[in-house]
Structures are given as structure tokens and as C-alpha cells.
Design a protein around this motif. Structure first.
Motif, PDB file in Angstrom:
ATOM      1  N   GLU A 119      62.066   7.774  61.103  1.00  0.00           N
ATOM      2  CA  GLU A 119      62.831   9.013  61.284  1.00  0.00           C
ATOM      3  C   GLU A 119      62.636   9.573  62.692  1.00  0.00           C
ATOM      4  OE1 GLU A 119      63.258  13.447  59.182  1.00  0.00           O
ATOM      5  OE2 GLU A 119      61.815  11.966  58.423  1.00  0.00           O
ATOM      6  N   LEU A 123      65.857   9.983  65.396  1.00  0.00           N
ATOM      7  CA  LEU A 123      66.283  11.373  65.550  1.00  0.00           C
ATOM      8  C   LEU A 123      66.936  11.577  66.915  1.00  0.00           C
ATOM      9  CD1 LEU A 123      66.220  14.122  64.088  1.00  0.00           C
ATOM     10  CD2 LEU A 123      64.124  14.631  65.345  1.00  0.00           C
ATOM     11  N   GLU A 129      73.321  21.607  69.523  1.00  0.00           N
ATOM     12  CA  GLU A 129      71.981  22.060  69.136  1.00  0.00           C
ATOM     13  C   GLU A 129      71.207  22.548  70.358  1.00  0.00           C
ATOM     14  OE1 GLU A 129      68.389  20.395  66.257  1.00  0.00           O
ATOM     15  OE2 GLU A 129      69.686  19.001  67.335  1.00  0.00           O
ATOM     16  N   GLU A 133      65.390  24.137  68.853  1.00  0.00           N
ATOM     17  CA  GLU A 133      65.655  23.677  67.491  1.00  0.00           C
ATOM     18  C   GLU A 133      65.372  22.178  67.364  1.00  0.00           C
ATOM     19  OE1 GLU A 133      69.660  24.758  66.841  1.00  0.00           O
ATOM     20  OE2 GLU A 133      69.250  26.911  66.625  1.00  0.00           O
ATOM     21  N   TYR A 134      65.801  21.417  68.354  1.00  0.00           N
ATOM     22  CA  TYR A 134      65.576  19.970  68.312  1.00  0.00           C
ATOM     23  C   TYR A 134      64.091  19.638  68.421  1.00  0.00           C
ATOM     24  CZ  TYR A 134      65.411  15.130  69.852  1.00  0.00           C
ATOM     25  OH  TYR A 134      65.095  13.801  69.972  1.00  0.00           O
ATOM     26  N   ASP A 136      61.575  21.510  67.603  1.00  0.00           N
ATOM     27  CA  ASP A 136      60.915  21.916  66.351  1.00  0.00           C
ATOM     28  C   ASP A 136      61.100  20.849  65.275  1.00  0.00           C
ATOM     29  OD1 ASP A 136      60.052  24.236  67.495  1.00  0.00           O
ATOM     30  OD2 ASP A 136      61.660  25.491  66.688  1.00  0.00           O
ATOM     31  N   ARG A 137      62.277  20.300  65.164  1.00  0.00           N
ATOM     32  CA  ARG A 137      62.500  19.220  64.184  1.00  0.00           C
ATOM     33  C   ARG A 137      61.637  18.009  64.506  1.00  0.00           C
ATOM     34  NH1 ARG A 137      67.746  16.816  63.147  1.00  0.00           N
ATOM     35  NH2 ARG A 137      68.301  17.142  65.334  1.00  0.00           N
ATOM     36  N   ASN A 140      57.930  18.679  63.804  1.00  0.00           N
ATOM     37  CA  ASN A 140      57.657  18.715  62.368  1.00  0.00           C
ATOM     38  C   ASN A 140      57.359  17.311  61.846  1.00  0.00           C
ATOM     39  OD1 ASN A 140      57.503  19.742  59.715  1.00  0.00           O
ATOM     40  ND2 ASN A 140      59.670  19.339  59.374  1.00  0.00           N
TER      41      ASN A 140
END
Length: 294
Positions: A119, A123, A129, A133-134, A136-137, A140
Motif C-alpha cells: 500500500e 500510494l 489533494e 493530507e497526502y 498524513d495518509r 499513517n
């Protein structure tokens, strides 16, 4: 006797999100100076012959640390979870049992790491975006991999961000390549540089939108004024030309009855065959009758 504050209480585990609870619990036990008794199952040294009172007190303190760590684990889990480890006698045995129950076997953990890595590699940042935000994803996923016991180097995360950015950041990436060593740049520096570029781009878009709206407003205003002026001009032309049409005053010849211009003969007030309704005489209408009062 003082009661422990809420900040000193261990985090409670109810059977969900074990990877988060384990990190918090490990930090709590380290703060209490008890983690080595969980990780290594450390045993206190034996007392020598003829120990002093100070040696006896230190031995008792050391011997109580392992049971205290086990007590903290018991108090940090609910009764439903406690039934899983109630047969465990040592702290390390209890900790390993919880990890096995809620994290799975090594095979399962390796499969989870493999899926998270896949993943991570696939990604990509979406066109609309934002950078934060990117990132942070992405972080995570990295944190989940770390909780499974696998560390990812920061340089690999930076490289992943740079190769997965949209085309609008190409100029910024080229600038960073020319000014800095990308192998030494940190994730924080990269994110700040990308956010600065993103903010400048948004400001330019806002200025362009305001200019377009202003131009549109001016265009509509000028168009409205033009239509208004055109309408007024046409109205004047109609007003000026209404006398030049067929049947207008200037185009009529002199009337054969009253010798005046500006009307047709069949509309003349002094026609011979017309009778006045006021005096009953012929040759004029009631509107111009001189004997109407009498």
C-alpha cells in the motif's frame, strides 16, 4: 496518602487497537522504571551472607518490581481481556500472551507488513489533494508498519513523497535538487517547502479568479451600457424618423379641402360630404363646429 492523578493511571485496553495501547503501556511502564522486568523478565540478585539492613531493603524493593509491573498490566485491561492472561504467572508471560492474542503470529504479522508495504509503494497523491493530507495518509501507513516491529528509514519516506507528487510540483522538486542534497533533506523540510509552493500557487489562482471576475463584471457593465445607449439611439431614430414615413406630415401634400398639410384628405375635418352632429350642417365635424355652443 495521596491518590494517583488521572495522568499517572495506565491506559486501559478493552480488546481493540492493541498496537496503540501497547505503545502507550510501554511508555507508562518505562516511566515507572518497570519495563525491563517485562522485556527481560529480570530477577533480583540473591542476598549474600550477613546482609545489612540497607541491602535487605534494596533487595525487597528490587523483588517487588516484577509483581508491581504485572499488577500494572492487570489494572490496564478490562475483565474480558484479563481472562486471556489470568493463568500467566510472570509479567513477560502475560505481555507475550496479549501480543500473541491480539497481534497474531509472526506469519500473520509478516503478511500485514507485506500488505502495508504494498500500500505504501502504490500510494499516489491526487491532483486536487493537499500536501498535508497526502503526507498524513502516508505517515499513517508508516506508523502501522512501525507498530508491527518494522522500521522504515526517513530517506525512503522522503523519496516516496518526491516520486509520487503531481506534475505541478515538478518545478519545486527541480529547485530542491539544484539547491540541496536530497539524501540529507528531512521530511519536515520537504513538507514545508511543498506547502510554501502550494500556498503560492493558491494565491496566484485566487488573484487570477478575482481578475477574471472583475473583467467579467466590467464586460457585463459595458455591455449593459452599450445596450442602453443603443436602445436610446434607436428610440431617437424612431422618434426622428416617424415623420419621414409614408403618411407622415412632411410627405402629405396640401389638403384640397382645408389647404393644410400633415394629414390625408379623407381625415380632414372640413370634408364636403360630412355632417356635423352639433349644428346638423355639412362641410365640417363637431370638433371644429363654431355653432356648437349655440
Amino acid at each position: 496518602m495521596t491518590t494517583p492523578t488521572a495522568s499517572l493511571l495506565p491506559p486501559v485496553f478493552n480488546g481493540e487497537h492493541y498496537h496503540i495501547w501497547s505503545v502507550k503501556m510501554k511508555a507508562y511502564l518505562r516511566g515507572q522504571g518497570l519495563w525491563q522486568y517485562v522485556e527481560e523478565e529480570r530477577q533480583p540478585p540473591q542476598l549474600g551472607p550477613n546482609p545489612t539492613l540497607n541491602q535487605i531493603r534494596m533487595h525487597e524493593e528490587e523483588a517487588s518490581r516484577a509483581p508491581r509491573a504485572l499488577s500494572h498490566i492487570h489494572s490496564a485491561i478490562t475483565d474480558l481481556v484479563f481472562t486471556r492472561i489470568m493463568a500467566c504467572e510472570t509479567t513477560k508471560e502475560s505481555w507475550d500472551k496479549l501480543r500473541k492474542e491480539f497481534m497474531g503470529s509472526d506469519t500473520r504479522r509478516n503478511m500485514q507488513v507485506l500488505n502495508l508495504r504494498r500500500e505504501f509503494e502504490t500510494l499516489r497523491m491526487q491532483e486536487a489533494e493537499k500536501v498535508k493530507e497526502y503526507v498524513d495518509r502516508l505517515m499513517n501507513i508508516v506508523n502501522k508498519i512501525k507498530l508491527l516491529g518494522v522500521q522504515m528509514p526517513g530517506s525512503k519516506i522522503v523519496e516516496k513523497v518526491m516520486v509520487s507528487l503531481p506534475e505541478r510540483f515538478e518545478a519545486k522538486i527541480s529547485s530542491l535538487e539544484d539547491s540541496k542534497d536530497l539524501t540529507q533533506i528531512t521530511m519536515t523540510e520537504l513538507v514545508h517547502a511543498l506547502q510554501a509552493q502550494e500556498q503560492r500557487r493558491l494565491l496566484r489562482l485566487e488573484d487570477a479568479n478575482e481578475g477574471a471576475m472583475l473583467a467579467t463584471y466590467k464586460g457585463k457593465s459595458m455591455q449593459g451600457n452599450y445596450r442602453k445607449a443603443t436602445g436610446e439611439k434607436r428610440g431617437k431614430e424612431r422618434s426622428n424618423n416617424q415623420w419621414n414615413k409614408a403618411g407622415g406630415m412632411r410627405n402629405f401634400p396640401a389638403c384640397s379641402h382645408c389647404k393644410k398639410k400633415g394629414h390625408a384628405e379623407y381625415k380632414c375635418y372640413f370634408r364636403p360630404g360630412i355632417q356635423c352632429r352639433a349644428c346638423k350642417q355639412f362641410g365640417h365635424i363637431e370638433k371644429v363646429c363654431r355653432n356648437k355652443g349655440e
